[in-house]
Design a protein around this motif. Structure first.
Motif, PDB file in Angstrom:
ATOM      1  N   GLY A  91      -1.776  40.536   5.795  1.00 40.05           N
ATOM      2  CA  GLY A  91      -3.035  40.853   5.129  1.00 40.05           C
ATOM      3  C   GLY A  91      -2.830  41.984   4.143  1.00 40.05           C
ATOM      4  N   LYS A  92      -3.674  42.020   3.129  1.00 35.53           N
ATOM      5  CA  LYS A  92      -3.610  43.119   2.154  1.00 35.53           C
ATOM      6  C   LYS A  92      -5.024  43.497   1.737  1.00 35.53           C
ATOM      7  N   TYR A  93      -5.244  44.781   1.590  1.00 31.86           N
ATOM      8  CA  TYR A  93      -6.537  45.300   1.118  1.00 31.86           C
ATOM      9  C   TYR A  93      -6.568  45.141  -0.409  1.00 31.86           C
ATOM     10  N   VAL A  94      -7.588  44.495  -0.937  1.00 27.31           N
ATOM     11  CA  VAL A  94      -7.654  44.263  -2.385  1.00 27.31           C
ATOM     12  C   VAL A  94      -9.026  44.665  -2.949  1.00 27.31           C
ATOM     13  N   ALA A  95      -9.031  45.068  -4.209  1.00 24.14           N
ATOM     14  CA  ALA A  95     -10.286  45.433  -4.882  1.00 24.14           C
ATOM     15  C   ALA A  95     -10.613  44.325  -5.874  1.00 24.14           C
ATOM     16  N   LEU A  96     -11.547  43.450  -5.516  1.00 26.72           N
ATOM     17  CA  LEU A  96     -11.946  42.416  -6.473  1.00 26.72           C
ATOM     18  C   LEU A  96     -12.758  43.080  -7.579  1.00 26.72           C
ATOM     19  N   CYS A  97     -12.436  42.748  -8.826  1.00 29.76           N
ATOM     20  CA  CYS A  97     -13.129  43.367  -9.966  1.00 29.76           C
ATOM     21  C   CYS A  97     -13.718  42.301 -10.867  1.00 29.76           C
ATOM     22  N   ASN A  98     -14.757  42.670 -11.587  1.00 30.10           N
ATOM     23  CA  ASN A  98     -15.295  41.742 -12.584  1.00 30.10           C
ATOM     24  C   ASN A  98     -14.545  41.940 -13.908  1.00 30.10           C
ATOM     25  N   HIS A  99     -15.007  41.271 -14.954  1.00 33.21           N
ATOM     26  CA  HIS A  99     -14.271  41.312 -16.219  1.00 33.21           C
ATOM     27  C   HIS A  99     -14.275  42.699 -16.856  1.00 33.21           C
ATOM     28  N   GLN A 100     -15.216  43.542 -16.428  1.00 32.72           N
ATOM     29  CA  GLN A 100     -15.284  44.910 -16.949  1.00 32.72           C
ATOM     30  C   GLN A 100     -14.486  45.899 -16.098  1.00 32.72           C
ATOM     31  N   GLY A 101     -13.817  45.394 -15.052  1.00 30.30           N
ATOM     32  CA  GLY A 101     -13.040  46.275 -14.188  1.00 30.30           C
ATOM     33  C   GLY A 101     -13.883  47.011 -13.158  1.00 30.30           C
ATOM     34  N   LYS A 262      -4.237  52.710  -6.264  1.00 31.57           N
ATOM     35  CA  LYS A 262      -2.930  52.291  -5.733  1.00 31.57           C
ATOM     36  C   LYS A 262      -2.894  50.800  -5.387  1.00 31.57           C
ATOM     37  N   PHE A 263      -4.062  50.170  -5.364  1.00 32.14           N
ATOM     38  CA  PHE A 263      -4.112  48.733  -5.095  1.00 32.14           C
ATOM     39  C   PHE A 263      -4.305  47.913  -6.375  1.00 32.14           C
ATOM     40  N   VAL A 264      -4.157  48.568  -7.523  1.00 34.34           N
ATOM     41  CA  VAL A 264      -4.233  47.871  -8.812  1.00 34.34           C
ATOM     42  C   VAL A 264      -2.839  47.886  -9.423  1.00 34.34           C
ATOM     43  N   ASP A 265      -2.282  46.701  -9.676  1.00 32.74           N
ATOM     44  CA  ASP A 265      -0.960  46.599 -10.303  1.00 32.74           C
ATOM     45  C   ASP A 265      -1.178  46.164 -11.749  1.00 32.74           C
ATOM     46  N   VAL A 272      -5.535  37.502 -14.677  1.00 32.59           N
ATOM     47  CA  VAL A 272      -6.240  38.132 -13.551  1.00 32.59           C
ATOM     48  C   VAL A 272      -7.558  38.726 -14.058  1.00 32.59           C
ATOM     49  N   VAL A 273      -8.652  38.389 -13.396  1.00 26.21           N
ATOM     50  CA  VAL A 273      -9.972  38.828 -13.862  1.00 26.21           C
ATOM     51  C   VAL A 273     -10.026  40.361 -13.902  1.00 26.21           C
ATOM     52  N   GLY A 274     -10.379  40.907 -15.037  1.00 27.58           N
ATOM     53  CA  GLY A 274     -10.593  42.351 -15.168  1.00 27.58           C
ATOM     54  C   GLY A 274      -9.364  43.162 -15.537  1.00 27.58           C
ATOM     55  N   ILE A 275      -8.180  42.518 -15.592  1.00 33.77           N
ATOM     56  CA  ILE A 275      -6.973  43.340 -15.749  1.00 33.77           C
ATOM     57  C   ILE A 275      -6.920  44.040 -17.117  1.00 33.77           C
ATOM     58  N   GLN A 276      -7.418  43.376 -18.164  1.00 27.34           N
ATOM     59  CA  GLN A 276      -7.401  44.057 -19.478  1.00 27.34           C
ATOM     60  C   GLN A 276      -8.270  45.316 -19.427  1.00 27.34           C
ATOM     61  N   ALA A 277      -9.453  45.169 -18.844  1.00 26.60           N
ATOM     62  CA  ALA A 277     -10.355  46.318 -18.731  1.00 26.60           C
ATOM     63  C   ALA A 277      -9.720  47.412 -17.885  1.00 26.60           C
ATOM     64  N   ALA A 280      -7.179  49.377 -19.779  1.00 24.65           N
ATOM     65  CA  ALA A 280      -7.824  50.306 -20.716  1.00 24.65           C
ATOM     66  C   ALA A 280      -8.377  51.533 -19.978  1.00 24.65           C
ATOM     67  N   ILE A 281      -8.993  51.301 -18.821  1.00 24.19           N
ATOM     68  CA  ILE A 281      -9.543  52.425 -18.045  1.00 24.19           C
ATOM     69  C   ILE A 281      -8.403  53.339 -17.586  1.00 24.19           C
ATOM     70  N   ALA A 282      -7.295  52.720 -17.139  1.00 23.37           N
ATOM     71  CA  ALA A 282      -6.153  53.516 -16.664  1.00 23.37           C
ATOM     72  C   ALA A 282      -5.596  54.372 -17.805  1.00 23.37           C
TER      73      ALA A 282
END
Ligand code: THG
Length: 367
Positions: A91-101, A262-265, A272-277, A280-282
């Protein structure tokens, strides 16, 4: 005080009758279900979790099952965490994000086979979200909510209780790993996980008609260890710095603000939904961060429905998103979602509209 009006919208937990028989005194709603929040003795329930072992009905943590040839592809499209090394049984803990991150849920993802995954979700509708994304992307995957209901066993003696039921092999389970098995003909997946930092397991019941039976098995096995019914404990989880999605997040919260960076690669595929956003935030750096706050009020405060305002030198800087009386620290504590200009050690003013209190920002976790 008041009663709950039954309705097909409020789906019963397979453990509902057992929790009523054991004297449940409160519920909250979660994923269109009722979740027990206590059995009348909150402080006793807290210390039982810290010193012994507690059992919780968390059937509200519904599983969204992704099954089919494109299940793995969809799991990765939904999760900005690299899943390429996730093994069957992990199992892995994940942060589901929308297109805006923005974080829209923070499930545990379980890999059951190469073509079957569960998202063990927090309180938002991921069934609709996963189906929408899968259809828009033309993926070959079935998305359903299977008959699966977690029962948590948490606390320092949880391992002994679960080993006495399933055998000593459970002692070798690694954090967030799980194994499918059965007890007295009841199919369950046993996972080392749970929403506390006191250690423990979650038994994913895979036959809702056997809830009463599984509850009884755990209750009896736990007798020598002082087991009792409890709930995802708000005091312990605040002390331990565990996030409550929807409680500690709002409609603009990204993972970097709430210690989930730490759970965002950032290298995952562009699909992947939201990765571009998120990239940019990072790059810009988040505007808020999550710290702890200790209030300068020496008696326990009531848990509110809303966030408190936090200001510094008369200027609004963020919010206190939860509140509890810590029995171990003997202080009112909570999480502060505040401007990155605020730092650990800063004094702040916390206002609940009626009164203004003094608080000090600190590191999370508290303990
Ligand atoms: N169990 C199951 N499903 C769930 C939850 C659960 N779904 C909803 C909700 N709870 C998910 N939220 C969390 C939040 C934090 C953790 C687990 C579920 C957690 N976090 C650790 C921490 O932050 O220290 C470890 C994270 C890590 O290192 O990977 O355990 O409780 N079935």
């Amino acid at each position: 005080m008041f009663s709950i009006t039954p309705s097909a919208r409020l789906r019963p937990s397979p453990f509902f009758e057992s929790t009523v028989a054991d004297g449940v005194t409160g519920f909250t709603t979660y994923n269109h279900m009722l979740m027990p929040t206590g059995y009348g003795k909150p402080e006793e329930e807290y210390w039982r979790l810290i010193n012994d072992v507690s059992m919780w009905d968390v059937a509200v943590e519904r599983q969204i099952q992704l099954k089919g040839p494109d299940a793995a592809k969809l799991a990765q499209i939904l999760s900005p965490r690299d899943l390429s090394k996730c093994k069957i049984g992990q199992g892995k803990y994940v942060a589901l994000c929308n297109h805006q991150g923005i974080v829209i849920n923070d499930p545990i993802l379980l890999k059951l086979s190469e073509d079957c995954f569960w998202l063990s979700i927090a309180d938002s509708n991921i069934l609709f979200w996963a189906r929408a994304i899968a259809n828009e992307r033309g993926l070959n995957v079935d998305i359903n909510e299977p008959d699966v209901s977690p029962l948590a066993v948490q606390g320092p003696k949880a391992e002994d209780v679960v080993a006495s039921i399933f055998g000593d092999w459970i002692r070798d389970l690694r954090y967030f790993w799980f194994k499918e098995t059965e007890i007295e003909g009841i199919p369950v997946a046993v996972a080392r996980s749970g929403w506390s930092k006191q250690g423990g397991f979650e038994l994913y019941l895979m036959d809702g008609s056997k809830g009463g039976q599984l509850w009884q098995i755990v209750k009896e096995a736990g007798q020598p260890f002082n087991i009792g019914p409890g709930n995802p404990n708000n005091t312990e989880r605040i002390e331990s710095g565990l996030l409550s999605w929807g409680g500690d997040t709002d409609d603009s919260t990204n993972p970097f603000e709430i210690r989930l960076g730490k759970f965002v690669d950032l290298h995952v595929a562009d699909e992947v939904v939201g990765i571009q956003a998120l990239r940019a935030i990072a790059e810009q750096g988040p505007k808020r961060h999550q710290l702890g706050v200790q209030l300068d009020v020496s008696t326990p405060l009531e848990q509110p429905f809303h966030w408190f305002n936090i200001s510094q030198n008369g200027k609004p800087v963020g919010h206190q998103t939860n509140l509890t009386w810590s029995h171990r620290l003997e202080k009112n504590i909570g999480f502060a979602l505040v401007s990155t200009q605020c730092a650990v050690g800063d004094e702040v003013q916390v206002s609940d509209n009626q009164r203004t209190m003094t608080g000090t920002l600190c590191e999370l976790p508290f303990l």
